[in-house]
Write a protein that holds these residues in place. Sequence first.
Motif, mmCIF file in Angstrom:
data_model
loop_
_atom_site.group_PDB
_atom_site.id
_atom_site.type_symbol
_atom_site.label_atom_id
_atom_site.label_comp_id
_atom_site.label_asym_id
_atom_site.label_seq_id
_atom_site.Cartn_x
_atom_site.Cartn_y
_atom_site.Cartn_z
ATOM 1 N N ILE A 46 -5.365 41.878 -42.181
ATOM 2 C CA ILE A 46 -4.981 43.287 -42.153
ATOM 3 C C ILE A 46 -4.398 43.697 -43.503
ATOM 4 N N ALA A 63 -9.868 46.312 -35.726
ATOM 5 C CA ALA A 63 -10.230 45.361 -34.678
ATOM 6 C C ALA A 63 -11.689 44.949 -34.792
ATOM 7 N N VAL A 73 -4.351 43.931 -32.635
ATOM 8 C CA VAL A 73 -4.286 44.497 -33.979
ATOM 9 C C VAL A 73 -3.175 45.528 -34.070
#
Length: 221
Positions: A46, A63, A73
């Motif tokens: 991320i 995701a 997420v």
Amino acid sequence: MSIDTHIEAEEAVETTVGDDISTEGDDELPAGGVGSPEGPSLRAAIEAVMLVVDTPVDATMLAQVCERPPTEVEECLRSLAEEYAAEGRGIALREVAGGWRFYTREECAPVVERFVRDGQQTRLTQAALETLAVVAYRQPVSRSRVSAVRGVNVDGVMRTLLARGLVEEAGAEPESGATLYRTTNLFLEKLGLNSLDELPPLAPLLPDLTSLEGDLDLPSS
């Protein structure tokens, strides 16, 4: 059928059913995927994506690219945002406009501004110089028109020129509503010009038509 044969058949059925049940709903991570032993953690993935996005990205998109459940997420995003805030990091992860994006922390703004305006002394790249030239001679001009002239996407280069204070927004294009850009007084100052009228004419800098026909293998008239 004999008793022994009947028992063997039942055991075979039980073994098959047991195998099916044991693999049903198996959610093994792909090798090298996010969260697998060979791949990055979800937090690392991320953070990496957040560093390259230009606009807020939502949890659903993250995701998909991370191949993890959206709820997982979303939970990771909020955990990262809280962690950055608690530790007083220079960056903040914020949820804006339906998505998430990195921002510099407000109290760091004076330092960032000094770096962008005064402390960054590196020379402009060839791509930046070419883009700046198109803006200078075609202004006010939209990003799409600059891209059409150069034949490449100029979004990143335009952001650099804006950050350096060499170009600025100049309203919107009536037909499309696209933002228009023009050069600034700082641009004139850096080039030692009093006005745009002092820009050198382009005609002497253009290639000779005869040589251009040869390069393009055009039929002579």
